[in-house]
Design an enzyme around this catalytic site. Structure first.
Site, PDB file in Angstrom:
ATOM      1  CG  ASP A 157      -8.703  -1.679  12.196  1.00 20.15           C
ATOM      2  OD1 ASP A 157      -7.643  -2.235  11.989  1.00 20.15           O
ATOM      3  OD2 ASP A 157      -9.179  -0.564  11.632  1.00 20.15           O
ATOM      4  CG  HIS A 193      -5.968  -2.514   9.033  1.00 19.07           C
ATOM      5  ND1 HIS A 193      -5.961  -1.478   9.686  1.00 19.07           N
ATOM      6  CD2 HIS A 193      -4.388  -2.534   9.124  1.00 19.07           C
ATOM      7  CE1 HIS A 193      -4.853  -0.742   9.805  1.00 19.07           C
ATOM      8  NE2 HIS A 193      -3.878  -1.579   9.593  1.00 19.07           N
ATOM      9  CD  GLU A 240      -8.752   1.047   8.169  1.00 16.97           C
ATOM     10  OE1 GLU A 240      -8.373  -0.074   8.827  1.00 16.97           O
ATOM     11  OE2 GLU A 240      -7.999   2.158   8.083  1.00 16.97           O
ATOM     12  CG  ASP A 250      -0.243  -0.542   2.480  1.00 15.32           C
ATOM     13  OD1 ASP A 250       0.971  -0.575   2.434  1.00 15.32           O
ATOM     14  OD2 ASP A 250      -0.927  -0.851   3.507  1.00 15.32           O
TER      15      ASP A 250
HETATM   16  C1  F6R Z   1       1.218  -1.456   6.101  1.00 21.92           C
HETATM   17  C2  F6R Z   1       0.144  -2.227   6.276  1.00 21.92           C
HETATM   18  C3  F6R Z   1      -0.331  -2.160   7.522  1.00 21.92           C
HETATM   19  C4  F6R Z   1       0.342  -2.557   8.656  1.00 21.92           C
HETATM   20  C5  F6R Z   1      -0.740  -2.340  10.168  1.00 21.92           C
HETATM   21  C6  F6R Z   1       0.224  -2.687  11.374  1.00 21.92           C
HETATM   22  O1  F6R Z   1       1.944  -1.819   4.701  1.00 21.92           O
HETATM   23  O2  F6R Z   1       0.109  -2.962   5.576  1.00 21.92           O
HETATM   24  O3  F6R Z   1      -1.492  -3.244   7.534  1.00 21.92           O
HETATM   25  O4  F6R Z   1       0.792  -3.776   8.720  1.00 21.92           O
HETATM   26  O5  F6R Z   1      -1.265  -1.153  10.080  1.00 21.92           O
HETATM   27  O6  F6R Z   1       1.224  -1.313  11.352  1.00 21.92           O
HETATM   28  P1  F6R Z   1       2.120  -1.396  12.581  1.00 21.92           P
HETATM   29  O7  F6R Z   1       3.024  -2.437  11.992  1.00 21.92           O
HETATM   30  O8  F6R Z   1       2.783  -0.123  12.413  1.00 21.92           O
HETATM   31  O9  F6R Z   1       1.528  -1.833  13.747  1.00 21.92           O
END
Ligand code: F6R
Length: 258
Positions: free
Chosen positions: A136, A138, A143, A67
């Site tokens: 959450d 994801h 989301e 992303d």
């Molecule tokens: C980012 C992504 C997100 C993160 C998730 C956890 O490329 O794919 O899904 O993996 O938001 O983020 P952290 O590791 O910062 O807690």
């Protein structure tokens, strides 16, 4: 999903990196899927160490990231392209032209998303996808409520995700509110998924992903449909798993098998 509970973040990062390294040794032209955020930073650090100290060769590898924030060009310090360059690509020998991160600045984002998916197909599909899980539940920026069949597209972030990610920005209002993200359906096509989860704030999300019902409200739960997903977590993230004893028992059996 196979659950591997590690004593701490360093251990889970090393074990997850070993899965990537084994694949790259076995298949030098592997296609790797990468995530950003804090969870995989230790894994990337270990890949850099394996490259510099043990000569792990990334020269044949192709990469695709999950992303990118809308509105941030690749040279913006908070863009995911910048993150990947800083935390991995600049320190290993992957050819930069074979690293792909969705563009968050294209006006025709639909065409751009379709092209991104096409490039993955042309590369032969993703062999191994690294994933983190949001608080959450994801994966990528899928989301709660995202279709479990979703493809790469523009998504709007929840207030929770914006708040979680504001730690990387000077001001909360600077956090972009939308992103280009691979879909849950796109992610499930990876041959292997490696999920890295650490910290107490992920305990509920991890338990829901692994042991809860498959639901679009916790998009990581869709990984229960995936035939080869390995979840590496630390003790804090594992705290709410009800089948904890069973996972440990499986891990002990596997060690005995080797
Ligand atoms: C980012 C992504 C997100 C993160 C998730 C956890 O490329 O794919 O899904 O993996 O938001 O983020 P952290 O590791 O910062 O807690």
């Amino acid at each position: 999903m196979e659950v591997i509970i590690c004593p701490d973040y360093d251990t889970l990062s090393r074990k997850a990196a070993a899965v990537v390294a084994d694949l790259v040794r076995e298949k030098p032209r592997a296609v790797l899927g990468f995530a950003t955020g804090s969870s995989p930073v230790g894994l990337y650090r270990e890949l850099i160490r394996l490259h510099t100290e043990e000569g792990l060769d990334f020269s044949g590898v192709t990469t695709f990231n999950l992303d990118e924030y809308c509105g941030l060009p690749g040279d913006h310090p908070q863009s995911y392209r910048y993150f990947m360059n800083e935390n991995l690509f600049n320190h290993i020998n992957v050819p930069m032209e074979r690293t792909h991160v969705p563009s968050g600045t294209e006006e025709d984002w639909r065409a751009c998303c379709a092209e991104y998916e096409q490039r993955i197909v042309e590369a032969g599909g993703i062999d191994l996808q690294i994933l983190g899980i949001g608080s959450d539940g994801h994966i990528a920026f899928n989301e709660p409520g995202s279709s479990l069949g979703s493809r790469t597209r523009r998504v709007y972030l929840t207030k929770q995700t914006i708040e979680d990610n504001s730690r990387f920005f000077d001001r909360a209002e600077d956090v972009p509110t939308s992103a280009i993200s691979m879909g849950v359906g796109s992610i499930l096509e990876a041959r292997t998924c490696v999920v890295v989860v650490n910290g107490a704030n992920k305990a509920e999300a991890l338990a829901a992903a692994v042991e809860g019902p498959v639901t679009s409200m916790i998009t990581s739960s869709a990984l229960q449909w995936h035939p080869d997903t390995r979840g590496f977590c630390d003790e804090e993230a594992a705290a709410k798993l009800t089948m904890r004893e069973y996972y440990d028992w499986i891990a002990a059996q596997r060690e005995g098998d080797n």
